[in-house]
Design a protein around this motif. Structure first.
Motif, PDB file in Angstrom:
ATOM      1  N   GLN A  93     -55.492 -26.191  28.115  1.00  0.00           N
ATOM      2  CA  GLN A  93     -55.125 -26.546  27.181  1.00  0.00           C
ATOM      3  C   GLN A  93     -55.068 -24.567  26.815  1.00  0.00           C
ATOM      4  O   GLN A  93     -54.488 -24.224  25.636  1.00  0.00           O
ATOM      5  N   ARG A  94     -55.892 -23.522  27.385  1.00  0.00           N
ATOM      6  CA  ARG A  94     -55.675 -22.614  27.674  1.00  0.00           C
ATOM      7  C   ARG A  94     -54.228 -21.772  27.314  1.00  0.00           C
ATOM      8  O   ARG A  94     -53.320 -21.013  26.667  1.00  0.00           O
ATOM      9  N   MET A  97     -52.348 -23.342  24.595  1.00  0.00           N
ATOM     10  CA  MET A  97     -52.999 -22.102  22.939  1.00  0.00           C
ATOM     11  C   MET A  97     -51.953 -20.775  23.785  1.00  0.00           C
ATOM     12  O   MET A  97     -51.173 -20.291  22.477  1.00  0.00           O
ATOM     13  N   ARG A 101     -48.967 -19.666  20.939  1.00  0.00           N
ATOM     14  CA  ARG A 101     -49.105 -17.940  20.093  1.00  0.00           C
ATOM     15  C   ARG A 101     -47.996 -17.671  20.000  1.00  0.00           C
ATOM     16  O   ARG A 101     -46.993 -17.027  19.040  1.00  0.00           O
ATOM     17  N   LYS A 108     -53.827 -26.247  17.349  1.00  0.00           N
ATOM     18  CA  LYS A 108     -55.278 -27.201  17.445  1.00  0.00           C
ATOM     19  C   LYS A 108     -55.837 -28.068  19.050  1.00  0.00           C
ATOM     20  O   LYS A 108     -54.527 -28.135  19.393  1.00  0.00           O
ATOM     21  N   THR A 109     -56.035 -27.840  19.257  1.00  0.00           N
ATOM     22  CA  THR A 109     -56.702 -28.742  20.563  1.00  0.00           C
ATOM     23  C   THR A 109     -58.296 -30.033  20.658  1.00  0.00           C
ATOM     24  O   THR A 109     -59.142 -29.042  19.206  1.00  0.00           O
TER      25      THR A 109
END
Length: 288
Positions: A93-94, A97, A101, A108-109
């Motif tokens: 997820q990081r 994201m 960006r 969103k996660t």
């Protein structure tokens, strides 16, 4: 038939990126989700699904975990499984994201524990009906994705995006595959939106199955394109070509996105989608 993803301010859908514990997500699938969000000015929800069946398996007394080398094994513990999956989910997820960006896409996660089809159906129903599900893992032979079940059970979605293991691009011509006259305009508009985000050109490929109607339907489509003179129309005679022939033609054209109807001549069933996706070097956007 609406080939559409809701804009962020509509609050009626978004791009749902389906991630899971089966391995690393396919880079091209993640990129496809971001391109769709850019094309339709939509949001992304990165949905990591902890498959409940794995935890049911971990409760069995004889369940063991074997290392990739096959040299070590240990008792499969539900607590250890949860800890490993949570760590993997956080790392994945990081990365998603960070890419969102960089692409200036609102994202969103979420992590849920459920059967995948149930989780996707609930997520899309919460904010629908104009969602698109992007399958994060590559689609390949021997790995069941359940596309037919997804189309049947996940009602609040307009399509599903998959990528094969060889997929390496989203840039290139955006090819909309049509077989019926009424699909030309919505497919063309979706292709144009995607092409704007990816920098490619828009092409319509008409699959013809009946020579007696070829001239008529081709003429009607050219009339429908009318003001869109820049859009190239290719007529493919399916009486002499197979779906795999068409896939290889798309590969030679350097196709980025391909948009096709699930249940149509190119992808009548999930078993037909797999060899198609494995041939293409870009994502396949399957619509209803």
């Amino acid at each position: 038939m609406i080939t559409h993803v809701a804009q962020a301010d509509e609050q009626r859908g978004r791009v749902v990126l389906w991630l899971g514990a089966s391995g690393e997500p396919q880079d091209t699938a993640v990129e496809a989700a971001l391109c769709l969000a850019q094309a339709f000015q939509s949001e992304i929800e990165s949905l990591f699904i902890e498959d409940r069946q794995l935890f049911d398996l971990a409760e069995l007394p004889f369940a063991r975990e074997i290392s990739l080398s096959g040299r070590r094994s240990r008792v499969l513990s539900a607590n250890d499984l949860a800890r490993d999956i949570q760590s993997h989910a956080s790392a994945v997820q990081r990365r998603v994201m960070a890419r969102a960006r960089a692409a200036d896409v609102t994202a969103k996660t979420r992590v849920v524990r459920a059967e995948p089809v149930t989780a996707l159906a609930q997520a899309c129903a919460e904010n629908g009906p104009w969602n698109v599900v992007t399958v994060g893992s590559p689609i390949r032979r021997g790995v069941e994705t359940g596309l037919a079940e997804l189309f049947e059970a996940v009602h609040a979605t307009t399509g599903i995006v998959v990528a094969g293991p060889k997929a390496r691009r989203t840039h290139g011509p955006v090819i909309a595959v049509v077989e019926e006259l009424e699909r030309v305009v919505p497919m063309m508009r979706a292709a144009e939106r995607i092409a704007t985000a990816t920098g490619g050109d828009t092409r319509i490929w008409l699959l013809v199955h009946d020579q007696s109607h070829q001239d008529w339907i081709e003429g009607q489509i050219r009339l429908a394109l009318g003001a869109y003179a820049a859009i190239k129309l290719e007529v493919v005679d399916m009486t002499t070509r197979s779906a795999q022939d068409v896939a290889r033609m798309m590969q030679r054209e350097g196709a980025g996105f391909v948009i096709a109807r699930f249940g149509g001549r190119l992808a009548p069933e999930e078993a037909d989608v797999v060899p198609l996706a494995e041939t293409l070097e870009g994502p396949l956007f399957l619509v209803r």
